[in-house]
Design a protein around this motif. Structure first.
Motif: not given
Lengths: 874, 329
Positions: B125, B72, B118, B216
């Protein structure tokens, strides 16, 4: 599994599908593409949720919601495409997600030892520290299988596990399957290779159109039974012919012809060491070999996508060493690649655009595409090849594999090629379409086209080819010319190259060259720039095939959501204007108009360049700094700091030079990206940092104030009351929009963004286009920089264009241009910029501080992108 | 056959070693150059100043490093640091700890929102963090009422940025500790490997049963929190919360990470090399100052961006060469 139903956006993918697998049983699951096998498997592994039905696993009703849960319950899956992490080590890939730990930290030593031990079961002795990407596809596949097996699974699902394995590896895999079976593990084995099923499987389930149509013991069924059940109709396979090829032309006749293509002792990197083959017009030459034998590399070299390290190629009697696909194409060669998805189709583009991608230069006058001619070419080929699509405007990704392949064939056929290279022309295509394509290939050859056909399917090679060359580890080891060619003989040559072949084969001498070719050729190719021979592209005749688009409900929905996506932004803009008309005092005044316009102009001008860049899948962070450079240069020129110029010339150059300099820096960005393959974000980051520094250095960081009315026209001029910069903005937008829609450059730009490799192989000069696009972005930034300083009557290198890259990117994303490339809307960017500006204005006019407007702007960006993404995925 | 394979593995391994350590080698060369050329380059004062000033960038770059390894990008770190500095300055009358926790929480909040956008809304991102960047700046400006916020000198708040412990600046201790933790986390915990796996091939990681969204989430949360912490140090060091600072930090952080050899495509990277990248880019400024001090030339401070840009270019071209060679091998 029983009575499984699954719908995707209103279309039934599975209806009443069922599958029963006994304990310790190896079960075959077969069906044509799109029959629902993969969907069924993905439901079983928790990737999709089922709409209805019941799964009973290990005696219990089984509700699974994630791949993780399925794994934990003892179901492991090996997917068709190898799904591992290339950069990570072999050991890491095997243990990912269930690492051994000691005191909470990873126990590398134990994982590596166990990984080695596990792989030994597969006769695989490799260094497990190495990144997976260092190993061949086959080894990667074995690692994937080892990983799946190591889960102590009760059920292992293998989705076409053998597609990238050679015979030896397949037999190792089958041993492992036997091991699994004897330890009570069940296996679901999906494969298109029917022979394999009989070796390992006991029972079979056949699916068709989302239903289970047959389940039974494999022993009682013949191959023909399976094929007819899969297709749902009987094939005329009584003769034993399994392909759609018509018998080849008279070999004696062909013998006489001069070879169209002759390849001698070709070497390409390490993969190809000594390849020899020749091909005449009107002949289908098969190229056989295991995966990794160098088949595709040879094809790519003939097509100019890879360069030969040694050896000689002759095409039409002359030495031939194409430097790029574009050269090969202009010499009349076409190439359908092995992998349609990665280097064939440009998924987002329509059938029309995909079909004419390589033909574009012939369809245009002075760079402008002739729509009429394009449409009739497309209509003609859709008709003659019977491509099933709802209209030429349908995105190609929505077509079935077989129809996609037909479009790709048409891409080359419309150029009237002399040589067509087909790499696995029928891979992943259902049986019906396969036959159609095979028949077509035969017909083309009968018309005089030379075809080089690479295939892993023996029937295809044996029945389709006039002659077959066999490759082994990068060398041509045999040529078969007398019919009938025996499958066994080809396979023997593929496997060890020196097998006891008696009659038909010309066996290679020990040094790898064919015995027939006593003449040794010279090593080392001198690259020649093959002059474009007159390719006579197919151009439409008077016969106009009218295509009646099929309006389905599906299609209308797609059109609607597309319209919503595009016009949603417009609606938002109108709503904003309406709101302001109603509630903001003095909104409809000339001054308001001017204020908003001047603020938005620069964002739009820079945004247009950014839109094109993003259309190629890139990004340009340097625009703000390039504005500063242009802004710093202009006063230096018109204030005669370096050389004294007559004022008119000075002003003229002050407009021209800074813009050109910014353009040159933009070109430099493109050069970094294409020459060194640096990602755009990093490449343009360099000038983002250094560019402003250069501007500051050249002005010593000082504010340059000036009063130069002749120059400042660009920012302050108001001919007929309209700000000059608005006129510039409108023309930039109009030119860019026209270019995207009507010129080869625009179409090729989007093709390069949609699928770079495919575009390159269709002869699109991808690198040149990228450099152009970044240069245009630089030019736009340069213009914007001049406008800014003209309005301010001063240039401050510290501030000109600060943060502009983000404003421009925001406008582009609100305007609906996706960051993945392949689609771009300049008008959308204009509207996006207007929306952002108007929101800010509206908030300010209603007494909300500018800081809060930033937060609202953030929300708009997220909202806009979210809605667009929704619209797209539908 | 076997021999050539082994050899190629050998060369590619040494190639990897060079590429992984090229930044360290360059850093050592640069330090040697400075030490030989300038009398006071290795003086404690200079070293401590460099460390003190660059620790903020180091923290931001550490978060960025993890984000980039996961495939990202986080453009919001700069303005998040600004928000952190404002929040901590506002809380500084309550002491160092409260100020620090407050600044970090503000950063964590931005990181969390970013992560949710996201993972839940599936916004790329780049765009999500662009939005978060604007939002964080807006929030900072609102809280600070468009001006810088003086910190309280009545409490121990300024110690965070200005104090020393065992002879080293406290910000350097904080950054050092964060890097130690980061390196440990990357190399010796399952979480770190998951970050790399997701960056390497997200779809495969998902099919292998990793909870991609959760990983994430933590990555962006960490990035935001570290940016908040950098903001705390900023406020404490300069005596004020700065709502307009931090613009452009994100791109310098990306530059440090890239100079450190972390692939922008994700899946590969090193925490320590990122630290070396930060120091390298920081030292360029330092050396430029010394060079001016020698009196031979007079380069304005503006040259530092030009030199940094050139440096970045040399590094990425060098790396791209290595990648191409490795692919051929």
């Amino acid at each position: 599994m029983a009575g499984i139903h699954k719908h995707f956006s209103g279309i039934a993918a599975l209806s009443n599908a069922s599958l029963t697998v006994g304990r310790g049983e190896v079960h075959a699951l077969i069906g044509q593409n799109g029959a629902g096998k993969s969907t069924l498997i993905k439901i079983l592994t928790g990737y999709y949720a089922k709409d209805a039905g019941e799964i009973v696993f290990d005696g219990q009703v089984f509700e699974v919601h994630s791949p993780n849960a399925a794994q934990a319950n003892g179901i492991s899956t090996i997917y068709q495409e190898i799904n591992l992490i290339p950069y990570r080590s072999v050991a890491e890939n095997i243990f990912l997600g269930r690492e051994h730990r000691q005191f909470g930290l990873l126990n590398w030593r134990r994982m590596e030892a166990e990984a080695e031990e596990l792989l030994l079961r597969f006769n695989l002795k490799i260094d497990v520290h190495q990144p997976l990407s260092r190993y061949s596809t086959a080894i990667q596949q074995m690692v994937a299988i080892a990983r799946a097996v190591s889960f102590q699974a009760k059920l292992v699902i293998m989705d076409e596990p053998t597609s990238s394995l050679d015979d030896h590896e397949v037999s190792v895999l089958f041993e492992v399957i036997q091991q699994l079976k004897s330890s009570g593990v069940s296996v679901i084995f999906v494969s298109h290779k029917l022979d394999e099923l009989y070796v390992v499987c006991e029972r079979v389930t056949v699916m068709r159109d989302g239903r289970t149509v047959l389940a039974g013991s494999l022993g009682s069924l013949s191959k023909l039974d399976l094929v007819t059940t899969m297709i749902g109709r009987a094939l005329d396979s009584a003769t034993g012919e399994q392909t759609g090829f018509t018998p080849g032309s008279d070999p004696a006749l062909i013998e006489k012809g001069e070879p169209l293509l002759r390849v001698r002792d070709l070497s390409v990197g390490r993969k190809v060491t000594s390849a020899n083959l020749d091909l005449r017009s009107g002949e289908i030459v098969g190229l056989a070999g295991l995966l990794g034998s160098g088949r595709s590399e040879i094809a790519r070299t003939i097509f100019g996508a890879e360069s030969a390290s040694a050896g000689e190629m002759k095409y039409e009697g002359a030495a031939f060493a194409p430097k790029s696909p574009a050269t090969a194409i202009s010499s009349g060669i076409g190439f359908c690649t092995e992998d349609r998805k990665t280097d064939g189709i440009v998924p987002e583009m329509s059938v029309r655009e995909n079909l004419t991608l390589a033909l574009l230069p012939h369809l245009a006058q002075a760079g402008v595409v002739n729509d009429e001619a394009q449409r009739s070419v497309v209509a003609k080929f859709i008709k003659t090849l019977e491509i099933k699509c709802s209209s030429p405007e349908q995105p190609i990704r929505e077509l079935s594999g077989g129809n996609q392949q037909k479009v790709l064939l048409a891409r080359w056929l419309c150029l009237n090629p002399k040589l067509l290279i087909l790499d696995e022309p029928t891979r992943g295509i259902d049986v019906g379409a396969k036959r159609e394509i095979q028949t077509l290939i035969s017909a083309l050859a009968a018309d005089g086209l030379g075809v080089l056909m690479i295939s892993s399917e023996m029937e295809e090679l044996v029945e389709g080819s006039d002659r077959v060359f066999v490759l082994r580890e990068g060398r041509t080891v045999a040529e078969f010319r007398d019919h009938p060619i025996s499958e066994d003989a080809i396979m023997a040559a593929m496997a060890d190259g020196t097998s006891a072949l008696k009659s038909t084969a010309v066996i290679a001498a020990p040094d790898g060259t064919l015995r027939r070719d006593a003449a040794r050729s010279i090593n080392g190719i001198t690259p020649i720039d093959a002059p474009p021979r007159d390719v006579k592209p197919f151009l439409p005749s008077d016969e106009r095939t009218k295509h009646v688009p099929v309006e389905t409900k599906e299609r209308r929905l797609a059109v609607w959501s597309g319209r919503m996506r595009r016009e949603g932004v417009l609606i938002a803009l109108v709503a904003l204007i309406g709101f302001n008309l109603a509630f903001t005092p003095h909104f409809l005044s000339w001054q308001t108009f001017n204020v908003n316009l001047t603020q938005v102009c620069n964002i739009v001008i820079v945004g247009v360049g950014m839109t094109l860049v993003i259309g190629t899948g890139g990004i340009d962070l340097s625009v703000g700094s390039l504005m500063a450079i242009a802004g710093a240069l202009a006063p230096i020129i018109f204030q005669n700091k370096i050389v004294s110029l007559p004022s008119a010339l000075g002003i003229g150059l002050a407009f021209l030079i800074p813009v050109l300099v910014a353009g040159a820096f933009g070109w430099f960005n493109g050069w970094l990206i294409t020459r060194f393959r640096i990602q755009p974000i990093v490449a343009t980051l360099i000038l983002f940092i250094a560019g402003r520094g250069l501007a500051q250095v050249s002005t010593n960081g000082n504010l340059q104030a000036f009063n130069a009315p002749a120059f400042q026209v660009i920012g302050l001029g108001r001919p007929f009351g309209v700000p000059v910069q608005a006129l510039i903005m409108v023309s930039v937008v109009a030119i860019a929009a026209w270019m995207l829609r009507f010129t080869i450059f625009g179409r090729e730009l989007l093709a390069a963004g949609g699928n770079e490799e495919a575009a390159r192989l269709a002869g699109v000069p991808v690198n040149r286009i990228k450099r152009m696009v970044y240069m245009i972005s630089g030019l736009c930034a340069g213009m914007a920089g001049l406008i800014v300083i003209a309005i301010n009557s001063s240039s401050d290198a510290n501030l000109v264009g600060l943060g502009m890259e983000l404003d421009a990117i925001a406008a582009v994303s609100v305007g609906g241009t996706p960051f993945t490339g392949g689609r771009a809307s300049v008008i959308g960017t204009l509207i996006g910029a207007l929306i952002i500006q108007l929101v800010r204005y509206t908030l300010l006019a209603n007494g909300i501080p500018d800081a809060a407007a930033l937060v609202v702007k953030a929300a708009i960006i997220v909202g806009a992108v979210f809605i667009q993404a929704k619209g797209q995925s539908r | 056959m076997n021999g050539s394979k082994g050899q190629s593995a050998q060369t590619s391994r040494s190639m990897t070693l060079i590429s992984q350590n090229s930044v360290l080698i360059a850093l050592i060369l640069l330090i040697l150059f400075g030490a030989l050329r300038y009398e006071k380059f290795l003086s404690p004062f200079n070293i401590l100043t460099v460390l003190r000033y660059n620790s903020m960038f180091a923290l931001v770059s550490l978060g960025m490093c993890f984000v980039i390894m996961s495939g990202g990008i986080d453009l919001s770190v700069g303005t998040t640091a600004a928000l952190g500095s404002v929040v901590s300055a506002l809380l500084s009358p309550h002491g160092a700890w409260i100020g620090m926790v407050g600044g970090m929480s503000a950063g964590a909040a931005v990181g969390m929102i970013n992560a949710l956008v996201i993972t839940r809304l599936k916004i790329p991102p780049f765009i999500s963090s662009l939005a978060a960047m604007l939002a964080a700046q807006g929030a900072a400006l609102l809280l600070a009422q468009n001006q810088s916020v003086s910190v309280s000198y009545d409490t121990d708040f300024t110690v965070i940025g200005q104090g020393d412990w065992l002879g080293f600046p406290i910000p350097a201790w904080i950054a050092g500790f964060a890097y130690l933790l980061g390196s440990l986390c990357l190399n010796l915990t399952a979480g770190g490997r998951k970050v790399l796996a997701i960056g390497g091939n997200e779809e495969a990681a998902r099919l292998m049963g990793l909870r991609v969204d959760r990983v994430k989430f933590f990555v962006y949360l960490a990035s935001g929190t570290l940016a908040g912490l950098a903001g705390v140090i900023l406020a404490s060091q300069f005596g004020a919360g700065q709502p307009v600072e931090g613009i452009g930090w994100e791109l310098f952080a990306i530059a440090s990470v890239v100079v450190g050899g972390t692939l922008l495509t994700g899946g590969q990277g090193s925490v320590i090399a990122t630290l070396a990248g930060v120091l390298l880019l920081g030292l360029i400024f330092n050396i430029l100052n010394f060079e001016n001090g020698l009196g031979w030339i007079s380069l304005s401070a503006y040259w530092q961006s030009v030199v940094r840009g050139l440096f970045l270019m040399v590094v990425v071209i060098f790396q791209s060469r290595l990648v191409v060679k490795r692919q051929r091998a």
